[in-house]
Write an enzyme that holds these catalytic residues in place. Sequence first.
Site, short mmCIF file in Angstrom:
data_model
loop_
_atom_site.label_atom_id
_atom_site.label_comp_id
_atom_site.label_asym_id
_atom_site.label_seq_id
_atom_site.Cartn_x
_atom_site.Cartn_y
_atom_site.Cartn_z
N SER A 25 0.84 -1.19 0.00
CA SER A 25 0.00 0.00 0.00
C SER A 25 0.87 1.23 0.00
CB SER A 25 -0.89 0.04 1.24
OG SER A 25 -0.07 -0.01 2.40
N THR A 57 -1.20 1.37 -6.56
CA THR A 57 -1.33 0.78 -5.24
C THR A 57 -2.62 1.36 -4.64
OG1 THR A 57 -0.21 0.23 -3.15
CG2 THR A 57 0.17 2.45 -4.04
N TYR A 58 -2.74 1.35 -3.33
CA TYR A 58 -3.94 1.91 -2.70
C TYR A 58 -3.55 2.67 -1.45
CZ TYR A 58 -3.50 -2.27 0.22
OH TYR A 58 -3.03 -3.24 1.05
#
EC number: 4.1.1.11
Length: 126
Positions: A25, A57-58
């Site tokens: 992340s 990504t997040y």
Amino acid sequence: MQITLLKGKLHMASVTQAELWYDGSCAIDKDLVELAGFREFEQIDIYNVDNGERFHTYVILAESGSGTISMNGAAARKVQVGDRVIIAAYGQMNEAEADEFKPKLVYLNKDNSVERTTNTIPVQKD
């Protein structure tokens, strides 16, 4: 018809951490997440200005006021601490919504403090 537009970005953020063995992340200071209009777990694109890497990504939240920009998991291999990155999120909307939409653009200093916010980018001149 649905079109995809820039929803928000953090421009020239400095990577403060690269944690290979953390869950994958990007941890971002909660205050910066809110300013850019991001959501926790939202997909983001990262553009590394220093090495040209571009990846998805997040968002996960880092402590408010910390200035943290931490690339975690596999993303940690794409950066070095101190690299400058652009973090962008996009949204889909119809053309009528797009006509009224304004993105949240957050320009950062090297220490990840906010230099300025705006919702427009000037026309590029020669």
